[in-house]
Enzyme design. Structure first.
Site, PDB file in Angstrom:
ATOM      1  N   LYS A 140       0.854  -1.200   0.000  1.00 56.41           N
ATOM      2  CA  LYS A 140       0.000   0.000   0.000  1.00 56.41           C
ATOM      3  C   LYS A 140       0.882   1.239   0.000  1.00 56.41           C
ATOM      4  O   LYS A 140       0.992   1.957   0.996  1.00 56.41           O
ATOM      5  CB  LYS A 140      -0.937  -0.031   1.208  1.00 56.41           C
ATOM      6  N   GLU A 202      -3.263 -16.086   3.807  1.00 52.37           N
ATOM      7  CA  GLU A 202      -4.031 -15.246   4.725  1.00 52.37           C
ATOM      8  C   GLU A 202      -5.185 -16.052   5.313  1.00 52.37           C
ATOM      9  O   GLU A 202      -5.932 -16.696   4.571  1.00 52.37           O
ATOM     10  CB  GLU A 202      -4.583 -14.042   3.947  1.00 52.37           C
ATOM     11  N   ASP A 223      -5.401 -12.320   9.745  1.00 47.63           N
ATOM     12  CA  ASP A 223      -6.018 -11.075   9.312  1.00 47.63           C
ATOM     13  C   ASP A 223      -7.086 -10.607  10.278  1.00 47.63           C
ATOM     14  O   ASP A 223      -8.083 -11.303  10.492  1.00 47.63           O
ATOM     15  CB  ASP A 223      -6.628 -11.270   7.917  1.00 47.63           C
TER      16      ASP A 223
END
Lengths: 286, 286, 286, 286, 286, 286
Positions: A140, A202, A223
């Site tokens: 990100k 994940e 997560d």
């Protein structure tokens, strides 16, 4: 700490800085300096940190000035990765006044942004230093600046997750939907991926962990779990994979997350939402 | 409000997005999708806003997916500049699952960053809407993204200050030092600058204003003054120049600044320190 | 075999092809076609493989023609990764004769080079198919073509080693000299490297293996050992690390290497010295 | 032999090398050196040729190191075009160990590839040195590397055919089909082409030669003829045009082709299929 | 006349136009249209030639509009190379008003500049049409526009001399000084140059011609001679080489030069000093 | 006059020159120098102005040589903006003969073109020096060269109008058609434009001036009016806006225009149609 290594050759670094200078100069150049400052005026100036933080981007800032005028004398007083206090001078320069004024904003934009990333990273790193947990960034990042922001994370004492879609498998919820469950996705990956590529899976529930481990995951990402559930996950995994915590982790919650026993804590906001570190240029006429 | 206009042709916008995609794909491409998702898998997905905000960058996000696979069907449900609430779907797409997964991060990085800028801008704009004051950005932008961030400011209802060093004179303290005082600098500028270029002069004391006005300044920037002193400055200037307030203005102080009667309030942090707006992709297998 | 996935979006692929076309066209363009062929002449043509091999680069070749004239009708009759026989037609096109003649050489240069890489890779893969060993490429690629050559290796049934210096640690003899022995280098790496990065250590003697394993190597590269010594190494490693064979491996020796029990066999010459696959264009006047 | 001249300015050469370095470094940089080698470690190293050959690309290789660290001391011991023997040292360098390790692969990739082209060219040149025939390359080059590969051909003692579609007319079978026979195509070309452009016509039968000559061809290419037929063609042409032999010529057949009396022998494989010359880097810790 | 062929693929042409658009748009975009014209306003417009001339660049002009908005309907009413009269409409378009206004200047800048080159070329071509002499350009072109300006020369009925330093030898006075006289320079060139490269030698006295011919010159350039001396030179050369006249040739003197019997007349000012052809855009509100 | 300031850093200037060199060198390089001049030949050379004029681009010309060979010694004897007479030497250089010959045409192309612009500008400036009127350029520039041509205008003593569509509003006839009359367009602009952007309105009749002034125009452009009508317009405007004259102004008419009392006279042809200044290189063998 070993000093972080800038990932690119000097010529590549200068090319990045030149693009930023050209963005600022457009086709007209620095009208204000051209008009109000005489060609032979000289000056000295300092880059001063206005708030405490961690430096990143000093060489980029220096390059912004050097590319404006190769005759400037520039002295860098700190190293990327250094903690600095408010009021500290990190760079001094002297020479043609116009060049200092023209390069100022580009230099400060790089330095403030990257030091902001390093500073936020360091806060998290400090908050977990009583544990073995590492702070790590994500993909990100700001478009166009990934190499620099990931470097800034290293300057802050953090570690880097994947640099892009090509250096590591990260099987997320959406891939699991598109494939046929965690077990199938992980086994397929294990079979087909290159031998230098790690596989991370994940999970958002404890009951998914067994499938991921059996499929051969090198890393398991927990997560958006609470620290308590994470601690259970760590136990369940029992060292058979690296454990990464992810999701909405803040400066307030990071210590508890780290204490759950996870190996890595990945945080998106250190790259996408770190505020600029306040750095300024103090200018003295020649 | 008239919708903001994206400053570049579609081909130029796509070139920016392609560079960001290539930064993420490297030379290996999206290993995870290639390995875990079959070539003919299809899916639908939505981009959902997780926190309330103002949108900016929807076309860039759509381009990230379209460039991955031209056969994707993409529908944008909002316009840049729109206020959105948490949970709102702003884009839907359907088609090849791999392309959606490959484009996801690049799309969200643009959309989150620019919407973050628009959202912070809008907060300031709303805070001063009982006055005539405009909120305006600076040149403190992220290297490489100036055109996009300035566009995001417009999406948030803000105005743009100079786009670079070439479209306006801004005589700051450092130029005044390098020149010979405000009066001399402003008069020289007035005489030598092109007829389409405005001249702004930065002052940090009331007693500098008269010199700036006599020199012919179009705009006077009040640097780091209290709202009370700004009100005095506004009176002193008396409509002979546009008045801009600058320096450490926050969401808490902006209303008081606006009420001082200044015309423009410039804020660096809406571009250099706006946190990302939280946007995510919800994925459904085809 | 699952079909290999091209690593880049179509727009990026076209940009690569356009650069190659511009290299061939210079500033003068295709003088011969301009002068000897009339603007409205049409033709049909086929790309025919002259020698048996494995295809790679069909979309790049098609793009070379399509970029010359978007009105050409192009039909690809094979898939990258397919084995083809001498005389097989892999692409057909019809439309403006000039565009076919202008794009021909660029198309064939991509297709011949990449299919050459895929073909040599496939030979090695076939030679070891009675074992579990994988054939894998190196970073010994042609400057500027790494993404494409690594893709061609996948088309030939091979696997990819690192894509660059940033996606995996490979501690070679020179690093070991610069560090302080295998154990120290590996331990330092293990401690400092990101959690998604694998560590490979190159050894050229059996007595180095223990240090590498204790240091935490994920992969051990056996450099220039005989198959017999490799078999000993495989036994010594005992599944605690992936085992890679490297160094002067040829089509004649690869089976023996594979039979030693190694997991991966890396071969530089499939990218740096693969001869072009002979492909040609058969042209019929419209 | 006069030493070949590198076709581009140093800045352009460096830009090519920088692109290759960036391809190798990605956004992460050289992780292995950053992690295993300390910043102040120094080393000496040599580039050693492992097999006999002809050098090409020494300056490019040196640039790869110099761009990594300008403080490296680099000494080139050979010239492009030189014949070298196995074991010969062609470059020595000393300075920061990291820079040597980071630049190594890029340097060797350029040097090995281009020296491979030069070496194969030289073999052909040597094989025909008892005749007047020249060895010459084609446009069958690796996409993106034409300028360098054509330079490497000159380093091997060969000559260059056209550099692209714009510097010479080459009327091939396909143009003749698209036009209306050899005579018409050649006459049209003669009438319309610039006065600095030579016209070459490809023939595959003796009975086409007369048309080509009458049309005004400067060069006649004999495509895929036996040496005996070529000798007849040479006689038929009788010095009225340069005679070029082309098509499937190997090291075994080239002498016979040359002895047929042709002026030029063009060979595609010296650029598209030359194996890399084996060059390596011997590294000594500082 | 056969219509001139644009030397580059459409994608390359668009890339050139996009760069020009971005130069005009900067990072702010077209402020005037964004602010004064509503997003949904439509319009029709025509490009009208204000002075008689010869067209060149119509596709580039159309691309400038199309790149601004792909939904514009654009109709080109003339062909590059056509003679046009004052008042003639060469392009019509209709669609979004903003796109027409944004693209206008870039379109007209290409069209006016290139048509100016074509128009001046055509004047010279017409002035010598009673002879066999060709009008030809030089390398005295505007930096960055060589391909386009050379194309414009062809649109005007002229021919192209060398496209750059690499497609033809032109031994000028300065080379002759640096070498060792005309004979030596020409013989060296003949021996060492590729077989597809023509050799031209510049002479400024009749007594140099014999050396050039004996050296093997394909073309002899008569530099700055009077038509009378040129006629003598033509006789002296007697068809053994192409004869090119060069140096300060104007519209007034070109006929006399042509009548001297030279084959080619090269003129620098048709590319470096041709005034823009006056073209404008007539706009009608939708 | 204060010397004009080149708008870009040296590295950006060199990048422009390098692109031009590469355009000239193609992939083959300078064949003539490589073949006729020996590598170790040295020479001295001078750039001499053949016609009187004003210099612009000296640093670009010097860069063309320096980029060919960094060892050349180059001395610039004039400054951009200087008036020069026929025969004057503006640059001297000595060093490798090949580099001088290779860089010559690129250097002269920049210098001739930009000095041509400066020279024509200066003629107009001189013609109005008895008035207060300024000579100013437009956006009618050669694609790709706007920054350089606008700089050349400054070298000639002129001023610059807008650098692009983003630094100033210029509401022309076409915008007024697309909007709803001058008053509406100007008022809308005044309300919505940034505070650093000036608004200019084009009028072609006196009765439009009042609307423009009331709308808040900073500058009024008088389009294609006679000097007499312009004088009336100047009176009518009475200092409330800057007055710009535009449209078909020549060296013959410019004085009368200036005497009408306008502030600025904008002239498109100084950038789009200025003939090259005649500059040449005199070469002496070393």
């Amino acid at each position: 700490m070993t000093a972080p290594v800038f990932p690119l050759p000097a010529a590549s670094r200068d090319a990045i800085v030149r693009t930023a200078l050209e963005e600022d100069l457009g086709t007209a150049g620095d009208l204000t300096s051209a008009i109000t400052v005489s060609a032979d005026a000289t000056a000295t100036a300092e880059i001063v940190v206005r708030k405490p933080g961690v430096m990143a981007g000093l060489d980029l800032a220096a390059a912004a000035f050097a590319l404006c005028d190769g005759s400037l004398s520039i002295k860098i007083n700190a190293k990327d990765g250094d903690r600095v206090t408010a009021g500290e001078t990190v760079m001094k320069m002297s020479g043609p006044a116009r060049a200092i004024l023209t390069g100022e904003r580009t230099a400060l934009n790089f330095l403030g942004h990257l030091s902001g990333v390093a500073t936020e990273t360091r806060r998290l790193v400090d908050a977990v230093k009583h544990t073995e947990a590492r702070i790590c960034c994500t993909r990100k990042t700001t478009p166009g600046l990934r190499a620099l922001e990931k470097y800034a994370v290293r300057c802050g004492g953090g570690f880097n997750h994947r640099f892009g879609l090509g250096d590591g498998l990260l099987i997320k919820d959406n891939h699991i939907i598109a494939a046929d469950g965690i077990g199938a996705a992980t086994r397929a990956a294990k079979k087909r991926v290159g031998h230098m590529v790690k596989i991370e899976v994940e999970v958002d529930r404890l009951d998914q962990i067994q499938d991921a481990l059996e499929g051969g995951a090198d890393v398991i990402m927990l997560d958006n779990m609470s620290p308590e559930v994470m601690a259970d996950a760590v136990k369940l995994i029992g060292g058979r994979a690296v454990v990464e915590a992810s999701g909405s982790i803040t400066l307030d919650t990071v210590a508890a997350v780290a204490e759950s026993g996870v190996d890595v804590i990945s945080v998106g906001w250190i790259t996408h939402s770190a505020p600029c570190l306040d750095v300024g240029l103090d200018f003295q006429g020649g």
